[in-house]
Design a protein around this motif. Structure first.
Motif, PDB file in Angstrom:
ATOM      1  N   GLU A   1       0.828  -1.221   0.000  1.00 58.99           N
ATOM      2  CA  GLU A   1       0.000   0.000   0.000  1.00 58.99           C
ATOM      3  C   GLU A   1       0.858   1.265   0.000  1.00 58.99           C
ATOM      4  OE1 GLU A   1       0.090  -2.325   2.316  1.00 58.99           O
ATOM      5  OE2 GLU A   1       0.009  -1.494   4.358  1.00 58.99           O
ATOM      6  N   TRP A   2       2.149   1.115   0.193  1.00 58.99           N
ATOM      7  CA  TRP A   2       3.066   2.266   0.119  1.00 58.99           C
ATOM      8  C   TRP A   2       3.698   2.403  -1.275  1.00 58.99           C
ATOM      9  CZ3 TRP A   2       6.457   2.153   5.262  1.00 58.99           C
ATOM     10  CH2 TRP A   2       5.643   2.538   6.333  1.00 58.99           C
ATOM     11  N   ILE A   3       3.338   1.520  -2.180  1.00 53.23           N
ATOM     12  CA  ILE A   3       3.965   1.534  -3.507  1.00 53.23           C
ATOM     13  C   ILE A   3       3.012   2.153  -4.527  1.00 53.23           C
ATOM     14  CG2 ILE A   3       5.003   0.104  -5.332  1.00 53.23           C
ATOM     15  CD1 ILE A   3       5.560  -2.023  -3.179  1.00 53.23           C
ATOM     16  N   LEU A   4       3.508   3.146  -5.253  1.00 56.60           N
ATOM     17  CA  LEU A   4       2.698   3.771  -6.298  1.00 56.60           C
ATOM     18  C   LEU A   4       2.698   2.865  -7.538  1.00 56.60           C
ATOM     19  CD1 LEU A   4       3.989   7.456  -5.946  1.00 56.60           C
ATOM     20  CD2 LEU A   4       1.878   6.473  -5.015  1.00 56.60           C
ATOM     21  N   PRO A   5       1.623   2.899  -8.311  1.00 55.57           N
ATOM     22  CA  PRO A   5       1.566   2.030  -9.494  1.00 55.57           C
ATOM     23  C   PRO A   5       2.577   2.452 -10.566  1.00 55.57           C
ATOM     24  CG  PRO A   5      -0.371   3.464  -9.383  1.00 55.57           C
ATOM     25  CD  PRO A   5       0.401   3.674  -8.118  1.00 55.57           C
ATOM     26  N   ASN A   6       2.846   1.537 -11.463  1.00 58.57           N
ATOM     27  CA  ASN A   6       3.686   1.806 -12.644  1.00 58.57           C
ATOM     28  C   ASN A   6       5.078   2.343 -12.308  1.00 58.57           C
ATOM     29  OD1 ASN A   6       1.570   0.953 -14.214  1.00 58.57           O
ATOM     30  ND2 ASN A   6       0.740   3.027 -14.486  1.00 58.57           N
ATOM     31  N   TYR A   7       5.664   1.808 -11.231  1.00 53.32           N
ATOM     32  CA  TYR A   7       7.056   2.117 -10.885  1.00 53.32           C
ATOM     33  C   TYR A   7       7.283   3.585 -10.550  1.00 53.32           C
ATOM     34  CZ  TYR A   7       7.079  -2.360 -13.173  1.00 53.32           C
ATOM     35  OH  TYR A   7       6.779  -3.640 -13.511  1.00 53.32           O
ATOM     36  N   GLN A   8       6.211   4.276 -10.139  1.00 56.35           N
ATOM     37  CA  GLN A   8       6.314   5.718  -9.906  1.00 56.35           C
ATOM     38  C   GLN A   8       6.851   6.067  -8.523  1.00 56.35           C
ATOM     39  OE1 GLN A   8       5.648   8.108 -12.397  1.00 56.35           O
ATOM     40  NE2 GLN A   8       5.679   6.224 -13.606  1.00 56.35           N
ATOM     41  N   GLY A   9       7.193   5.044  -7.718  1.00 53.02           N
ATOM     42  CA  GLY A   9       7.806   5.350  -6.421  1.00 53.02           C
ATOM     43  C   GLY A   9       6.946   4.955  -5.251  1.00 53.02           C
TER      44      GLY A   9
END
Lengths: 400, 400
Positions: free
Chosen positions: A357-365
């Motif tokens: 849940e701390w990860i933004l989609p599409n490798y955005q950080g």
């Protein structure tokens, strides 16, 4: 009175010796044990009876030991699980009148602590086993974070920022890929996002999708003419295989030997024609063992946990436990470390992964919440004792 | 009154911005020029008229600029030699009322300074060109050493020591190979020998002999069970080809793209059956651009050279010159920098290689004289301004 034993295991960190120094210093302040012995090369050397006496280390040497990176006692990658090993360990402890063992390590070592404590109880052996956590991977459960992680994160952040500036100085079209350690958890790679310098972040917690990733690289190159990628060595495909794995090499514990993940990305990027060049920088051991960019918070917490483990061992029932840190808050809402202990079994052999849940989609950080988690951990710089321009270190005990 | 121009060229360093800060600050202390303009991306952007005004940078920003690594103006790999380029440069200077250009760079840039000064004299153009040296390679002639080198050496030394300690923590048989930058000169690789951690040293100054090298690796492994090797990326065979060269890739100036030299050694070592494993660490840009282990001596000298160049330009005949440092001594025999200037032509396009009389045979390292040369250069640590646990840096002018 009896003696105690301290050993170190797994990959070195910048502050694992600070925890060792904490145990030694605590016993000078309150000599619960006649002698503090160091077991050389973790369980491997300890089983051979390779010990050194740390009891009377001078105050100056303790200060220098605190700032000495890597494992001053030596470490090992030894699979400790045979009944025969258990008995050998007890024999070594008996032979040296040792009743308590402190083991500084990661999940595997906490498993050893738990297993040995249980085994001792079941066999009526009055020996105690106490865990002190360390790992740059930050993947131990229950506790808020692990000593060693924050200093590695700080080195990784500083190198990310410096290499990003170096990269930005040029006009030529190229992609930059930085690879960090992190076999199963992306904490270290994710921490670099704090710098504001990372365009795309690839973590082991998210199945790697080549087409989506390359699309993002292409978009960054088109938008801004540059793309700085950070990838964890443990990045993997949807079927669980590592991007870097060649299916052959493995270390002594059967773990795949990683490294080369960034090189894999480079091939993809260049083959897809997104950029003619891709620069790869593999941080590897530079992040985990460098003491010149240690976090003061990490440095002090690692030492305190050594002291904490020693102090709590004054309770004769304190065994099969691991000490650790929970996140409290100061009155004005600032960061504050709270020390606790729990059963080592709760921590053993469990990998705490970076929260999805701390990860933004599409490798955005990562999210702001994740950055708020990291930020307090890398604060401050210990004042290192330097000689001839280089921080002074203690000669490792395993090399004397 | 007229204006001046400052530009940066070639590979970034940790202190190239300190020299830039020196020029800016000097003009605030003694405004010889109405404006100090920065040329973006070296000659490449300057020829396009991409300038920024640095005249009024605040004191705080100058302090932060000093500790900002990489080239804050951006850099280039542009071959500047065409008559047409000379005229374009003069046109840009005319358009901005610039009569003096300071160029911070290596041998190539000093060649540009010399060429332009000569060309201006021959064509009756009253413009001046002044060089300020920088290079982590330390390969400029005449001067004792170059700004940028010592900080790169200090980072390389600290990482050498940390990774050696990490390596020594293990018992498994493996060889460690660290690769540093250094295309044609081995200064940076050689400097790591100061740590006392390096077993074998491979420099570009000595033709690489595979059999002799492998024999030495084997001997170290047999004697001590470990072997820590440092190799310069520019190491080469007797016929002059690089160990790493693939004969294809080249940068904008026709230089072979290096890197991977350590990997080449790894293959040799493993194929020869000397060790089952070989760990490779490529320092690459980490050494040249990291500001967290800067040398205070380097930091201050780089700034001082910026001030020095500006101050000496008060003499209207000061053109085609480069400022630099000679090694003097204090009354008690300690290190002391002496500032001087010479014709840029004396420095241009000449590579000062690491002295072969300082190299021990059979890859055994360097002499005491060499270490005495290096030692004073890496002394001291500047107190960096940090925020949120990371040294503060100025946003590069080429990215604003």
């Amino acid at each position: 009175m009896a003696n105690c034993l301290v050993a170190q295991s797994g990959g070195p960190t910048a502050v694992i010796n600070a925890s060792l120094a904490g145990v030694i210093r605590a016993n000078q302040l309150n000599p619960l044990y006649d002698h503090v012995f160091g077991g050389l090369h973790g369980i491997e050397g300890t089983l051979e009876g390779n010990l050194c006496d740390l009891t009377y280390l001078s105050g100056r040497d303790i200060e220098v030991l605190k700032q000495t990176p890597s494992s001053a006692l030596g470490t090992c990658r030894y699979k400790f699980s045979e009944e025969a090993d258990f008995q050998r360990l007890i024999n070594v402890m008996d032979a040296n009148n040792i009743d308590t063992m402190f083991y500084i390590g990661g999940n595997g070592s906490m498993s050893t602590v738990s297993t040995m404590a249980t085994w001792a109880a079941e066999h009526g052996v009055s020996k105690r086993f106490i865990g002190i956590p360390k790992t740059v991977d930050n993947d131990l459960g229950i506790m808020d974070h692990c000593p060693g992680f924050a200093s590695a994160a700080k080195v990784a952040c500083e190198i990310t920022h410096a290499t990003r500036m170096d990269y930005d100085a040029y006009t030529r079209p190229e992609v930059f890929v930085l690879e960090t350690m992190g076999r199963d958890a992306g904490w270290l790679a994710a921490s670099t996002f704090m710098t504001g310098d990372v365009d795309l972040l690839v973590l082991p917690e998210v199945d790697f999708r080549r087409s989506i990733f390359l699309e993002q690289v292409r978009a960054k190159m088109e938008q801004q003419g540059s793309c700085y990628v950070v990838i964890s060595e443990g990045a993997r495909w949807y079927d669980g295989t590592y991007l870097s794995a060649n299916g052959k090499a493995a270390d002594g514990l059967g773990h795949a030997m990683l490294g080369g993940t960034a090189g894999r990305l480079k091939s993809m990027i260049v083959e897809a024609g997104i950029a003619p060049r891709c620069v790869v920088q593999d941080l590897s051991r530079v992040a985990r063992s460098s003491n010149f960019a240690m976090s003061l918070v990490d440095f002090e917490e690692a030492y305190d946990l050594g002291v904490c483990a020693h102090m709590r061992s004054f309770d004769p029932t304190f065994t099969g436990k691991v000490v650790g840190i929970l996140r409290g808050a100061t009155e004005d809402g600032g960061y504050n470390a709270e020390f606790f202990a729990c059963d080592a079994a709760q921590v053993a052999n469990y990998v705490k992964r970076f929260p999805t849940e701390w990860i933004l989609p599409n490798y955005q950080g990562i999210t702001q919440e994740a950055m708020d988690y990291f930020r307090p951990l890398i604060q401050g710089e210990p004042k290192l004792i330097c000689e001839n321009g280089i921080p002074v270190t203690l000669k490792p005990f395993n090399r004397r």
